[in-house]
Design a protein around this motif. Structure first.
Motif, short mmCIF file in Angstrom:
data_model
loop_
_atom_site.label_atom_id
_atom_site.label_comp_id
_atom_site.label_asym_id
_atom_site.label_seq_id
_atom_site.Cartn_x
_atom_site.Cartn_y
_atom_site.Cartn_z
N VAL A 273 5.15 22.23 12.60
CA VAL A 273 6.03 21.29 13.30
C VAL A 273 6.67 20.38 12.27
O VAL A 273 5.98 19.81 11.42
CB VAL A 273 5.23 20.47 14.33
N PRO A 274 8.00 20.21 12.33
CA PRO A 274 8.66 19.31 11.36
C PRO A 274 8.10 17.90 11.43
O PRO A 274 7.74 17.41 12.50
CB PRO A 274 10.13 19.34 11.81
N GLU A 275 8.04 17.26 10.27
CA GLU A 275 7.42 15.94 10.17
C GLU A 275 8.05 14.91 11.10
O GLU A 275 7.37 14.06 11.67
CB GLU A 275 7.50 15.44 8.72
N ARG A 276 9.37 15.00 11.29
CA ARG A 276 10.05 14.02 12.15
C ARG A 276 9.55 14.11 13.60
O ARG A 276 9.48 13.10 14.31
CB ARG A 276 11.56 14.22 12.11
N TYR A 277 9.17 15.30 14.03
CA TYR A 277 8.64 15.46 15.39
C TYR A 277 7.19 15.00 15.47
O TYR A 277 6.76 14.46 16.49
CB TYR A 277 8.76 16.92 15.83
N ILE A 278 6.44 15.24 14.40
CA ILE A 278 5.04 14.81 14.39
C ILE A 278 4.96 13.29 14.54
O ILE A 278 4.20 12.78 15.36
CB ILE A 278 4.34 15.25 13.08
N GLU A 279 5.77 12.59 13.76
CA GLU A 279 5.76 11.12 13.82
C GLU A 279 6.13 10.64 15.22
O GLU A 279 5.51 9.72 15.76
CB GLU A 279 6.73 10.56 12.78
N LYS A 280 7.12 11.27 15.83
CA LYS A 280 7.57 10.87 17.16
C LYS A 280 6.48 11.12 18.20
O LYS A 280 6.23 10.27 19.07
CB LYS A 280 8.83 11.66 17.54
N MET A 281 5.81 12.26 18.12
CA MET A 281 4.79 12.60 19.11
C MET A 281 3.56 11.69 18.99
O MET A 281 2.94 11.33 19.98
CB MET A 281 4.40 14.07 18.99
N LEU B 219 13.73 24.31 26.24
CA LEU B 219 12.78 23.28 26.65
C LEU B 219 12.03 22.62 25.51
O LEU B 219 11.59 21.47 25.63
CB LEU B 219 11.78 23.89 27.65
N TYR B 220 11.90 23.31 24.37
CA TYR B 220 10.95 22.85 23.36
C TYR B 220 11.30 21.49 22.78
O TYR B 220 10.41 20.70 22.44
CB TYR B 220 10.77 23.89 22.25
N LYS B 221 12.59 21.16 22.68
CA LYS B 221 12.95 19.88 22.07
C LYS B 221 12.55 18.70 22.94
O LYS B 221 12.14 17.66 22.44
CB LYS B 221 14.46 19.84 21.78
N SER B 222 12.68 18.86 24.26
CA SER B 222 12.36 17.76 25.17
C SER B 222 10.89 17.75 25.58
O SER B 222 10.37 16.71 25.98
CB SER B 222 13.23 17.84 26.44
N GLU B 223 10.22 18.89 25.47
CA GLU B 223 8.81 19.00 25.89
C GLU B 223 8.00 19.72 24.80
O GLU B 223 7.35 20.72 25.05
CB GLU B 223 8.70 19.77 27.22
N LEU B 224 8.05 19.17 23.59
CA LEU B 224 7.46 19.88 22.46
C LEU B 224 5.95 20.03 22.60
O LEU B 224 5.39 21.10 22.35
CB LEU B 224 7.81 19.18 21.14
N GLY B 225 5.26 18.95 23.00
CA GLY B 225 3.81 19.04 23.12
C GLY B 225 3.39 20.09 24.14
O GLY B 225 2.48 20.89 23.89
N LEU B 226 4.05 20.11 25.28
CA LEU B 226 3.74 21.07 26.33
C LEU B 226 4.03 22.50 25.89
O LEU B 226 3.19 23.39 26.05
CB LEU B 226 4.57 20.75 27.58
#
Length: 313
Positions: free
Chosen positions: A114-122, A274-281
């Motif tokens: 997972v890109p770092e920018r998404y990890i920080e956001k999640m 869907l993955y951008k808006s619901e990445l964790g799911l």
């Protein structure tokens, strides 16, 4: 069971949540909705409609720790609060547990590429914890326990959707309070959560979920009171349908692996809209499908640096 259903609003995409007032030797509320003003007022009204007041509740029993089910335990300070031991960590929200939670997700998202920018956001998304109660458990429920005040009503441990998930089967009527194990019109997502032993090992939640559905099928329940939506009477038929659909989705994941890919890359292909808006799911769902394929011997996984790479066998 002498059961009274109360439908509470939630701010979540899943919509309304069901809680159940069960009269026995003890007056018990199963699940408690999210900690919002709207849910509180609706809960109070629902309990009054059944002929009781909030102060009359003897105990609250939770099917699992998700905030749409475990918020308003704080409204019953004199009641006993019962659930799986794992739930207590989420209710207490101690700094060391929250830090461990972040470390767990960060470690595994790095492995999933997972890109770092998404990890920080999640990791910054803790808003749901604000809708969770903070009253510690008074009693821990173990698999097979009979519920206080309800002879013949027994707990069964059913992880997958949540690591703490329990269902409660009434052996006299063959009915059950099922939480989110099986829902009438939507799938219960096997969400990735830290394990109950608080290690860094990732639970294989889809495999757990299928085992829990098989347990429910073996129990041959005649009526299931669900956490969302209507009650289910064709329980075993719906279980077969859900498992079959998971197998179909896993086949789609297999087709994507014409070349080796990371979890994140498979997720991008499998859930493109869907993955951008619901990445964790979507990551949870993809990981589950890859776990299934690995169990079936159709894919293999190797660690390359810090990243897991999946490929066909």
């Amino acid at each position: 069971m002498n059961i009274h259903k109360i439908v509470l609003p939630t701010p979540f995409p899943v919509g309304d949540v069901n809680v159940f007032l069960v009269k026995g030797e003890a007056l018990t509320l199963f699940d408690a909705g999210p900690k919002t003003t709207e849910a509180y007022e609706t809960l109070k009204t629902g309990i009054r409609a059944a002929g009781y007041e909030m102060k009359d509740i003897d105990q609250v029993i939770l099917t699992h720790q998700h905030p749409d089910h475990a918020g308003w335990i704080d409204a019953f300070p004199k009641a006993n609060i019962l659930a799986h031991e794992y739930v207590d960590h989420w209710l207490r929200q101690k700094p060391e547990f929250l830090e461990y939670r972040d470390q767990f997700y960060q470690y595994h998202m790095i492995r999933q590429a997972v890109p770092e920018r998404y990890i920080e956001k999640m990791l910054q998304i803790r808003g749901e914890l604000e809708l969770l109660g903070t009253t510690p458990l008074t009693h821990f429920i173990q698999d097979g326990d009979e519920m206080p005040g309800h002879p013949g009503l027994k707990a069964h441990y059913t992880p997958g959707h949540a690591q703490s998930h329990l269902i409660f089967v009434d052996e006299k009527t063959n009915t059950a309070i099922g939480g989110d194990l099986l829902l009438e019109t939507i799938s219960s997502n096997p969400l990735i959560e830290p394990p109950i032993d608080l290690s860094m090992d990732r639970p294989k939640t889809l495999l757990q979920y299928h085992q829990s559905l098989t347990l429910l099928k073996d129990l041959n329940v005649s009526k299931l009171y669900t956490g969302h939506g209507n009650e289910i009477e064709n329980v075993n038929e719906l279980i077969d349908f859900r498992i079959k659909r998971d197998h179909k989705r896993a086949k789609q994941a297999y087709d994507i692996l014409s070349e080796p890919k990371t979890v994140y890359e498979v997720t991008q292909k499998l859930y493109a809209s869907l993955y951008k808006s619901e990445l964790g799911l979507t990551l949870s769902k993809t990981i589950g499908e890859l776990d299934y394929l690995e169990q079936e011997g159709l894919v293999k996984v190797e660690l390359v640096g810090d990243v897991l790479i999946y490929s066909r066998t």
